[in-house]
Design an enzyme around this catalytic site. Structure first.
Site, PDB file in Angstrom:
ATOM      1  CD  GLU A  25      -2.790   1.080   2.548  1.00 30.98           C
ATOM      2  OE1 GLU A  25      -2.686   0.127   3.347  1.00 30.98           O
ATOM      3  OE2 GLU A  25      -3.659   1.973   2.645  1.00 30.98           O
ATOM      4  CG  ASN A 173      -9.420  -1.451   1.813  1.00 27.68           C
ATOM      5  OD1 ASN A 173      -8.965  -2.589   1.870  1.00 27.68           O
ATOM      6  ND2 ASN A 173      -9.212  -0.558   2.779  1.00 27.68           N
ATOM      7  CD  GLU A 174      -9.955  -2.441   6.499  1.00 27.11           C
ATOM      8  OE1 GLU A 174      -9.874  -1.354   7.093  1.00 27.11           O
ATOM      9  OE2 GLU A 174      -9.288  -3.448   6.836  1.00 27.11           O
ATOM     10  CE1 TYR A 244      -3.089  -6.318   8.949  1.00 31.99           C
ATOM     11  CE2 TYR A 244      -5.353  -5.570   8.780  1.00 31.99           C
ATOM     12  CZ  TYR A 244      -4.070  -5.643   8.267  1.00 31.99           C
ATOM     13  OH  TYR A 244      -3.763  -5.048   7.063  1.00 31.99           O
ATOM     14  CD  GLU A 295      -5.853  -4.755   4.292  1.00 31.71           C
ATOM     15  OE1 GLU A 295      -5.711  -4.423   5.491  1.00 31.71           O
ATOM     16  OE2 GLU A 295      -6.322  -3.994   3.439  1.00 31.71           O
ATOM     17  CD  GLN A 346       0.305  -2.366   3.899  1.00 30.37           C
ATOM     18  OE1 GLN A 346       0.982  -1.868   3.021  1.00 30.37           O
ATOM     19  NE2 GLN A 346      -0.790  -1.796   4.371  1.00 30.37           N
TER      20      GLN A 346
HETATM   21  O1  AHR Z   1      -2.698  -2.458   6.473  1.00 32.01           O
HETATM   22  C1  AHR Z   1      -3.023  -1.211   7.017  1.00 32.01           C
HETATM   23  C2  AHR Z   1      -4.493  -0.891   6.910  1.00 32.01           C
HETATM   24  O2  AHR Z   1      -5.217  -1.863   7.618  1.00 32.01           O
HETATM   25  C3  AHR Z   1      -5.122  -0.957   5.540  1.00 32.01           C
HETATM   26  O3  AHR Z   1      -4.959   0.216   4.807  1.00 32.01           O
HETATM   27  C4  AHR Z   1      -6.564  -1.155   5.848  1.00 32.01           C
HETATM   28  O4  AHR Z   1      -7.251  -1.808   4.811  1.00 32.01           O
HETATM   29  C5  AHR Z   1      -6.535  -1.935   7.152  1.00 32.01           C
HETATM   30  O5  AHR Z   1      -7.376  -1.379   8.093  1.00 32.01           O
END
Ligand code: AHR
Length: 483
Positions: A25, A173-174, A244, A295, A346
């Site tokens: 990103e 995205n999100e 995450y 992600e 990332q």
């Molecule tokens: O990876 C960082 C951020 O985490 C990304 O931009 C977003 O999609 C997620 O909340």
């Protein structure tokens, strides 16, 4: 002693190479200063991309790179990143780190990186602040045959006569959060609109992905699937979600408790796959909604990386992060019938990074080595695994196995940070032979990590393994065995 049975007749399906994907990103130090040093830089580069990183990345066969965000994608106008005069804009993340977006890296540069490392681009389409027509124009610009449309001619004038090969397009995205605070019903309608104008321009085999849930928000998955289950024209080729591992513990300063918390949080990936997939299946969408984990990775508080907080979200990486990667990739392999893609977040100078780079330095983290040790799983047939005496998570091992070109790869992680483990391997339905090549990733100190000053603190060791004898795997260690 544990026994690992490799059950050769129990074929679970092909492990899509894209499960080993990455996320890159425009945030903090991922692109600028990390991957990209600029064409005029004294740091060795290939058309602006950091040469050392390109070479190391290529070595792990990255199948896919997701770009340009993340949240960044939701204020991205692709036109800013083509041609000669590129505007400077507020970066979406500027409110956190004060950085501006120069647009030095745009579509052409990013596709060049993908070609250099042998990865396919996965574009995240902005559905929050541009129109479906603008998104369609991006697709037209990228995919239209040479000499066909005005946008194809513009691409040609900008140095790329042939169409770009962009097989994956994510719609938003999100969008449940910073991507517009949408309800699932509202998102599904937006998806229909964007899909209507993109689907008939994409190539037959290109895939459009539906924006999915945050972790265990099954309600989102349910409502979006419900809204897409009765459509007659709308097309989709995958359902995404983000997860995450962030249990609120420190990145470097942790004890047994901090190890265990992270490992048990990472285990949730298995339930998430089961449940999101089951919901899609409940609506009869499982074929068209094979999962995409856009992600994933560990998320600790920033500031522990070499830039000391200059690069937003940059964090260091220990054997604990390597173990989360090993565990998660095993979960993905073992669920390859339900997952078509996953991107660790990332790639560089950020969350669960494979590289830390700054100035002339470019080092690999323990997680990089996991991707290297696992790379032969890509495109292989996953086979069944059964382990005796493996019930209690924090005293157990994680395993997956696959076969490709008559070679078996078994990847094993010892999830305990206190106990070494001994096991034997036994083949069912095939003779597994006597000798194998092993690679062990291990550090005596679970808090150890690679730094610019000491880049090889955690590096893999090659070992010979006698498959007829018990194999010892030290606490926190990850082992790959190939025969
Ligand atoms: O990876 C960082 C951020 O985490 C990304 O931009 C977003 O999609 C997620 O909340």
């Amino acid at each position: 002693m544990k026994k690992i049975y490799l059950i050769y007749p129990d074929k679970k399906g092909t492990i899509a190479p894209e499960i080993y994907g990455h996320f890159s990103e425009h945030i903090g130090g991922v692109i600028y200063g990390g991957l990209w040093v600029g064409k005029e830089s004294e740091i060795p580069n290939i058309r602006g991309w950091r040469k050392e990183l390109v070479e190391k990345l290529k070595n792990i066969n990255p199948p896919v790179l997701r770009w340009p965000g993340g949240c960044f994608a939701e204020t991205y106008d692709w036109r800013d990143g083509i041609g000669k005069n590129r505007p400077v804009r507020h970066n979406w993340w500027g409110y956190m780190d004060g950085k501006y977006e120069t647009n030095e890296v745009g579509t052409h540069e990013f596709v060049d990186l993908c070609e250099l490392v042998g990865a396919k681009p996965y574009f995240a389409v902005n559905i929050t602040s541009i129109t479906p027509m603008q998104a369609r124009n991006w697709m037209d610009y990228c995919l239209s045959p040479r000499g066909s449309t005005t946008l194809a001619l513009e691409r040609e004038a900008n140095g790329h006569p042939e169409p770009f090969d962009i097989p994956f397009w994510g719609i938003g995205n999100e969008n449940w959060g910073d991507g517009g605070d949408m309800t699932p019903d509202y998102y599904a309608l937006e998806y229909r609109r964007f899909s209507a104008v993109l689907n008939n321009l994409k190539r037959e085999s290109d895939r459009l992905f539906v924006g999915g849930a945050n972790a265990a928000d099954y309600n989102w998955t349910h409502d979006v699937c419900k809204n897409l289950s009765d459509v007659s024209h709308t097309k989709f080729n995958g359902l995404t979600y983000h997860f995450y591992t962030c249990p609120g513990v420190h990145c470097l300063d942790f004890d047994e408790n901090g190890w265990n918390k992270v490992i048990s949080t990472a285990q949730q990936m298995e339930y998430l796959i089961d449940r999101h997939y089951a919901i899609a299946k409940g609506f009869g969408l499982e074929k068209d909604m094979k999962l995409v984990v856009d992600e994933w990775g560990c998320w600790f508080s920033g500031g522990s990386g070499p830039s000391k907080g200059q690069n937003l979200f940059e964090q260091q990486s220990t054997m604990r992060d390597a173990m989360v990667a090993a565990f998660t990739l095993n979960i993905f392999n073992n669920n390859c019938d339900k997952i078509q893609m996953a991107n660790v977040a990332q790639i560089c100078n950020n969350l669960h990074a494979l590289f830390l780079a700054g100035g002339e330095h470019c080092i690999t983290t323990p997680t990089y080595h996991i991707f290297d040790m696992y790379k032969e799983h890509q495109g292989a047939e996953c086979i069944g695994v059964s382990i005796t005496d493996n019930d209690e998570l924090l005293n157990s091992i994680t395993v997956s196995a696959s076969i490709k070109d008559s070679k078996t790869l078994v990847t094993i992680g010892n999830l305990s940070c206190i106990n070494d483990v001994e096991f034997t391997l036994e083949g069912i339905g095939a003779y597994i032979g006597k000798l194998a090549e092993g690679i062990l990733l291990y550090s005596e100190d679970m808090n150890a990590h690679n730094t610019f000053e000491a880049p090889y603190t955690i590096t893999p060791k090659q070992i010979q393994i006698d498959l007829t004898k018990p194999i010892l795997l030290p606490k926190t260690g990850v082992l790959s065995i190939r025969f």
